[in-house]
Design an enzyme around this catalytic site. Sequence first.
Site, short mmCIF file in Angstrom:
data_model
loop_
_atom_site.label_atom_id
_atom_site.label_comp_id
_atom_site.label_asym_id
_atom_site.label_seq_id
_atom_site.Cartn_x
_atom_site.Cartn_y
_atom_site.Cartn_z
CE LYS A 19 0.01 -4.68 2.84
NZ LYS A 19 -0.35 -6.01 2.27
CB THR A 25 -0.91 -0.01 1.25
OG1 THR A 25 -1.51 1.27 1.39
CG2 THR A 25 -0.13 -0.30 2.52
CG ASP A 26 -1.17 4.94 -1.04
OD1 ASP A 26 -1.73 4.31 -0.11
OD2 ASP A 26 -1.78 5.77 -1.75
CD GLU A 27 -3.62 3.32 4.06
OE1 GLU A 27 -3.58 3.29 5.29
OE2 GLU A 27 -4.65 3.09 3.40
CE1 TYR A 66 -3.45 -2.76 5.47
CE2 TYR A 66 -3.42 -0.40 5.00
CZ TYR A 66 -3.41 -1.72 4.56
OH TYR A 66 -3.37 -1.99 3.21
#
Length: 363
Positions: free
Chosen positions: A174, A144-146, A170
């Site tokens: 990741k 993810t970009d997060e 989260y």
Amino acid sequence: MSRRLLVTGGAGFIGSNFVHHWLKVYPNDRVVVLDALTYAGNLRNLQSVEEQENFRFVEGNICDKPGTACAKGERTLITELLQVENIDTIVHFAAESHVDRSILGPGAFVETNVVGTFTLLDAFRLHWEGKGQPMDYRFLHVSTDEVYGSLSPTDPAFTETTPYAPNSPYSASKAGSDHLVRAYHHTYKLPTIITNCSNNYGPYQFPEKLIPLMCINALMGKPLPVYGDGKNVRDWLYVGDHCQALDVVIHSGKPGETYNIGGNNEVENINLVQMLCQFMNELAPKLPVHPSEQLITFVKDRLGHDRRYAIDATKIKTQLGWTPSVTIAEGLRLTVEWYLTHRDWWEPLLSEEYQAYYRKVYA
Ligand code: NAD
Ligand code: TYD
């Protein structure tokens, strides 16, 4: 070359869209789905392919005996599957994926996203080494970009070299899994690739995420809860475009590399919800509350809510020739139409467990 894929998390939102894409485009390939069927996994997402001879579904957990069994060479569900199915490509989607749930209970995120990814990686490494380290094998890790943290309104978009700065349990879990994947390439030369994508939307997305939640609430005449001031920005990627990008990365991506995948569609949440309402007003035959904008309700902000995500997808465009093809208006229309015509898919998901979750987040 025809491929033999193990798709983890293939009964979830992006995974099932990917399975449909792959079986359609590569009918001679084998696709095995491994999925634990958590609340987010749904066999109905795979119903239309379950009879195909080159498809198999296996219920199982990627955390299968974490850390020990694989290292000792014992056979576990995963090592067994890799061997029996002669897998050459893992496409790894399985994860706990929702930020709000990670705030309520981070433990499952560490377990699945970190320990599960490690277990899968190590099993694949042993399998790959046993086959003589073929360089056309792939471990594609979908991230993810997060992991890059939060941008201010004027910051440039995330590139593949933006330092990691995850803010939620989260995104931290990741990020941990991304680091393990990177290390397995660096240390063992395992042919891994990481993709970091922006927010996906489209068919089969579980109703806890922004877009399906708003569609379904509007159809039921329930409030449309917008966190904080509604000015947080996300870069929306239609799931079909994402699957096409993953296809390109599997076939042409370079082991050891990371590719950012984005939709070139930065939108403030409040604007997105207003667009959704307009499509609802136009397309839904009988809305309980019309126009649905009346249902928009600002609610308490999410803890640690990241302000803005934006992907710079120059690398995948210039090196692999992929760009997104679906505009936000086209994608939202397709998505609203899908939720309107698939009530039988989403209604059973609004279970007692979902209601309990909803009360906790939106109380
Ligand atoms: P999802 O929550 O819809 O699906 C996850 C799937 O993984 C479910 O089918 C679930 O049953 C399965 N699963 C969960 N824990 C498991 C375990 N321990 N063992 C085996 N299976 C397990 O998620 P999604 O939205 O489809 O996301 C897929 C991947 O893409 C995730 O890795 C997520 O981090 C990443 N991602 C998603 C988005 C997005 O907008 N949805 C954006 C960026 C990255
Ligand atoms: P979400 O779909 O949960 O994805 P992510 O948190 O991974 O970006 O949320 C997208 C954006 O919408 C995010 O800024 C939080 C916001 N949001 C709301 O305003 N209301 C909601 O009910 C939900 C679920 C999200």
